[in-house]
Design a protein around this motif. Structure first.
Motif, PDB file in Angstrom:
ATOM      1  N   LEU A  70       0.755  -1.263  -0.088  1.00 26.30           N
ATOM      2  CA  LEU A  70       0.163   0.098  -0.265  1.00 26.30           C
ATOM      3  C   LEU A  70       0.818   1.285   0.244  1.00 26.30           C
ATOM      4  O   LEU A  70       0.619   1.992  -0.753  1.00 26.30           O
ATOM      5  CB  LEU A  70      -1.349   0.113   1.460  1.00 26.30           C
ATOM      6  CG  LEU A  70      -1.825  -1.238   1.357  1.00 26.30           C
ATOM      7  CD1 LEU A  70      -2.736  -0.881   2.397  1.00 26.30           C
ATOM      8  CD2 LEU A  70      -2.923  -1.201  -0.340  1.00 26.30           C
ATOM      9  N   GLU A  71       1.635   1.394   1.151  1.00 27.42           N
ATOM     10  CA  GLU A  71       2.874   2.334   0.882  1.00 27.42           C
ATOM     11  C   GLU A  71       3.416   2.824  -0.805  1.00 27.42           C
ATOM     12  O   GLU A  71       3.572   3.546  -1.059  1.00 27.42           O
ATOM     13  CB  GLU A  71       4.087   1.686   1.233  1.00 27.42           C
ATOM     14  CG  GLU A  71       4.828   3.241   1.664  1.00 27.42           C
ATOM     15  CD  GLU A  71       6.319   2.964   2.318  1.00 27.42           C
ATOM     16  OE1 GLU A  71       7.445   4.116   1.990  1.00 27.42           O
ATOM     17  OE2 GLU A  71       5.885   2.124   3.261  1.00 27.42           O
ATOM     18  N   ASP A  72       3.472   1.319  -1.215  1.00 25.51           N
ATOM     19  CA  ASP A  72       3.711   1.117  -2.539  1.00 25.51           C
ATOM     20  C   ASP A  72       2.842   2.099  -4.122  1.00 25.51           C
ATOM     21  O   ASP A  72       3.185   3.079  -4.508  1.00 25.51           O
ATOM     22  CB  ASP A  72       4.467   0.556  -2.945  1.00 25.51           C
ATOM     23  CG  ASP A  72       6.090  -0.768  -2.825  1.00 25.51           C
ATOM     24  OD1 ASP A  72       6.523   0.282  -2.633  1.00 25.51           O
ATOM     25  OD2 ASP A  72       6.086  -1.378  -2.882  1.00 25.51           O
ATOM     26  N   LEU A  73       1.827   1.662  -3.718  1.00 25.72           N
ATOM     27  CA  LEU A  73       0.240   2.365  -4.428  1.00 25.72           C
ATOM     28  C   LEU A  73       0.096   3.050  -4.265  1.00 25.72           C
ATOM     29  O   LEU A  73       0.101   4.449  -4.779  1.00 25.72           O
ATOM     30  CB  LEU A  73      -0.728   0.780  -4.183  1.00 25.72           C
ATOM     31  CG  LEU A  73      -2.492   2.055  -4.248  1.00 25.72           C
ATOM     32  CD1 LEU A  73      -1.878   1.516  -5.665  1.00 25.72           C
ATOM     33  CD2 LEU A  73      -3.336   1.186  -4.001  1.00 25.72           C
ATOM     34  N   PHE A  74       0.569   4.025  -2.820  1.00 27.72           N
ATOM     35  CA  PHE A  74      -0.234   5.586  -2.574  1.00 27.72           C
ATOM     36  C   PHE A  74       0.744   6.638  -3.125  1.00 27.72           C
ATOM     37  O   PHE A  74       1.149   7.645  -3.677  1.00 27.72           O
ATOM     38  CB  PHE A  74      -0.315   5.395  -1.429  1.00 27.72           C
ATOM     39  CG  PHE A  74      -1.364   5.448  -1.106  1.00 27.72           C
ATOM     40  CD1 PHE A  74      -2.476   5.712  -0.980  1.00 27.72           C
ATOM     41  CD2 PHE A  74      -2.042   3.780  -0.596  1.00 27.72           C
ATOM     42  CE1 PHE A  74      -4.199   5.778  -0.976  1.00 27.72           C
ATOM     43  CE2 PHE A  74      -3.111   4.270  -0.288  1.00 27.72           C
ATOM     44  CZ  PHE A  74      -4.420   4.537  -0.236  1.00 27.72           C
ATOM     45  N   VAL A  75       1.902   6.461  -2.750  1.00 31.82           N
ATOM     46  CA  VAL A  75       3.768   7.059  -3.455  1.00 31.82           C
ATOM     47  C   VAL A  75       3.660   6.916  -5.248  1.00 31.82           C
ATOM     48  O   VAL A  75       3.336   7.977  -5.545  1.00 31.82           O
ATOM     49  CB  VAL A  75       4.972   6.366  -2.747  1.00 31.82           C
ATOM     50  CG1 VAL A  75       5.689   7.256  -3.599  1.00 31.82           C
ATOM     51  CG2 VAL A  75       5.501   5.823  -1.538  1.00 31.82           C
ATOM     52  N   GLU A  76       3.395   5.862  -5.738  1.00 30.73           N
ATOM     53  CA  GLU A  76       3.093   5.662  -6.549  1.00 30.73           C
ATOM     54  C   GLU A  76       2.459   6.169  -7.558  1.00 30.73           C
ATOM     55  O   GLU A  76       2.591   7.211  -8.960  1.00 30.73           O
ATOM     56  CB  GLU A  76       3.370   4.533  -7.781  1.00 30.73           C
ATOM     57  CG  GLU A  76       3.980   3.016  -7.603  1.00 30.73           C
ATOM     58  CD  GLU A  76       4.652   1.878  -8.186  1.00 30.73           C
ATOM     59  OE1 GLU A  76       3.473   0.916  -8.295  1.00 30.73           O
ATOM     60  OE2 GLU A  76       5.384   1.646  -7.303  1.00 30.73           O
ATOM     61  N   SER A  77       1.172   6.862  -6.785  1.00 33.63           N
ATOM     62  CA  SER A  77      -0.089   7.061  -7.313  1.00 33.63           C
ATOM     63  C   SER A  77       0.277   8.136  -6.969  1.00 33.63           C
ATOM     64  O   SER A  77       0.199   9.417  -8.056  1.00 33.63           O
ATOM     65  CB  SER A  77      -1.061   6.775  -6.312  1.00 33.63           C
ATOM     66  OG  SER A  77      -2.006   5.636  -7.014  1.00 33.63           O
ATOM     67  N   GLN A  91       2.817  10.047  -7.188  1.00 29.38           N
ATOM     68  CA  GLN A  91       4.729  10.582  -8.628  1.00 29.38           C
ATOM     69  C   GLN A  91       3.450  10.339  -9.977  1.00 29.38           C
ATOM     70  O   GLN A  91       3.871  11.194 -10.541  1.00 29.38           O
ATOM     71  CB  GLN A  91       5.336   9.226  -7.689  1.00 29.38           C
ATOM     72  CG  GLN A  91       6.377   9.502  -6.695  1.00 29.38           C
ATOM     73  CD  GLN A  91       7.156   8.583  -6.764  1.00 29.38           C
ATOM     74  OE1 GLN A  91       7.177   7.856  -7.176  1.00 29.38           O
ATOM     75  NE2 GLN A  91       8.256   8.852  -5.875  1.00 29.38           N
ATOM     76  N   ASN A  92       2.770  10.161  -9.990  1.00 30.48           N
ATOM     77  CA  ASN A  92       2.077   9.638 -11.476  1.00 30.48           C
ATOM     78  C   ASN A  92       0.680  10.177 -11.790  1.00 30.48           C
ATOM     79  O   ASN A  92      -0.214   9.955 -12.551  1.00 30.48           O
ATOM     80  CB  ASN A  92       1.458   8.042 -11.760  1.00 30.48           C
ATOM     81  CG  ASN A  92       3.273   7.640 -11.552  1.00 30.48           C
ATOM     82  OD1 ASN A  92       4.490   7.934 -12.765  1.00 30.48           O
ATOM     83  ND2 ASN A  92       3.759   6.643 -11.099  1.00 30.48           N
ATOM     84  N   LYS A  93       0.663  10.723 -10.238  1.00 31.65           N
ATOM     85  CA  LYS A  93      -1.466  11.660 -10.714  1.00 31.65           C
ATOM     86  C   LYS A  93      -1.557  12.235 -12.106  1.00 31.65           C
ATOM     87  O   LYS A  93      -2.514  12.832 -12.141  1.00 31.65           O
ATOM     88  CB  LYS A  93      -1.187  12.185  -9.450  1.00 31.65           C
ATOM     89  CG  LYS A  93       0.005  13.652  -9.073  1.00 31.65           C
ATOM     90  CD  LYS A  93      -0.324  14.977  -7.863  1.00 31.65           C
ATOM     91  CE  LYS A  93       0.165  15.367  -7.337  1.00 31.65           C
ATOM     92  NZ  LYS A  93       1.921  14.808  -7.644  1.00 31.65           N
ATOM     93  N   LEU A  94      -0.548  13.249 -12.557  1.00 34.91           N
ATOM     94  CA  LEU A  94      -0.478  14.071 -13.656  1.00 34.91           C
ATOM     95  C   LEU A  94      -0.780  12.892 -14.979  1.00 34.91           C
ATOM     96  O   LEU A  94      -2.046  13.524 -15.541  1.00 34.91           O
ATOM     97  CB  LEU A  94       0.281  14.872 -14.025  1.00 34.91           C
ATOM     98  CG  LEU A  94       0.861  15.635 -12.469  1.00 34.91           C
ATOM     99  CD1 LEU A  94       1.632  16.507 -13.588  1.00 34.91           C
ATOM    100  CD2 LEU A  94      -0.862  16.999 -12.897  1.00 34.91           C
TER     101      LEU A  94
END
Length: 99
Positions: free
Chosen positions: A51-58, A60-63
């Protein structure tokens, strides 16, 4: 305010760079996602890491991700994919260890 609309607003504000909205989104989704992951892989530490990876990646890649119609479904599908990748990698590692 209904939950789907609230999550969509939080995500849209996050895409605009509002860290507080992303924090609220995390707070809203984390318990549900955590329970979902733990039921599948039976390891709370791994669930927390995924979940930490999921939220960090989300974040970072939000745009690139942009607008999401159903935020909960999007995060659910994303973490499901991460679970599949994790389990597959564990099976491969176990197979290689047996050789």
């Amino acid at each position: 305010m209904n939950k789907v609309y609230e999550l969509t607003e939080l995500w849209n504000n996050s895409v605009k760079g509002e860290e507080q909205s992303f924090g609220l989104l995390h707070k809203s989704l984390y318990p549900y996602l955590f329970n979902y992951v733990v039921k599948r892989i039976k390891d709370e530490d791994v669930a927390d890491d995924l979940l930490e990876d999921l939220f960090v990646e989300s974040w970072q890649n939000k745009l690139q991700i942009g607008s999401i119609a159903d935020v909960k479904a999007y995060f659910h599908t994303s973490v499901r994919s991460m679970i599949i990748n994790y389990v597959t990698s564990q099976q491969i590692e176990a197979a290689l260890t047996k050789q």
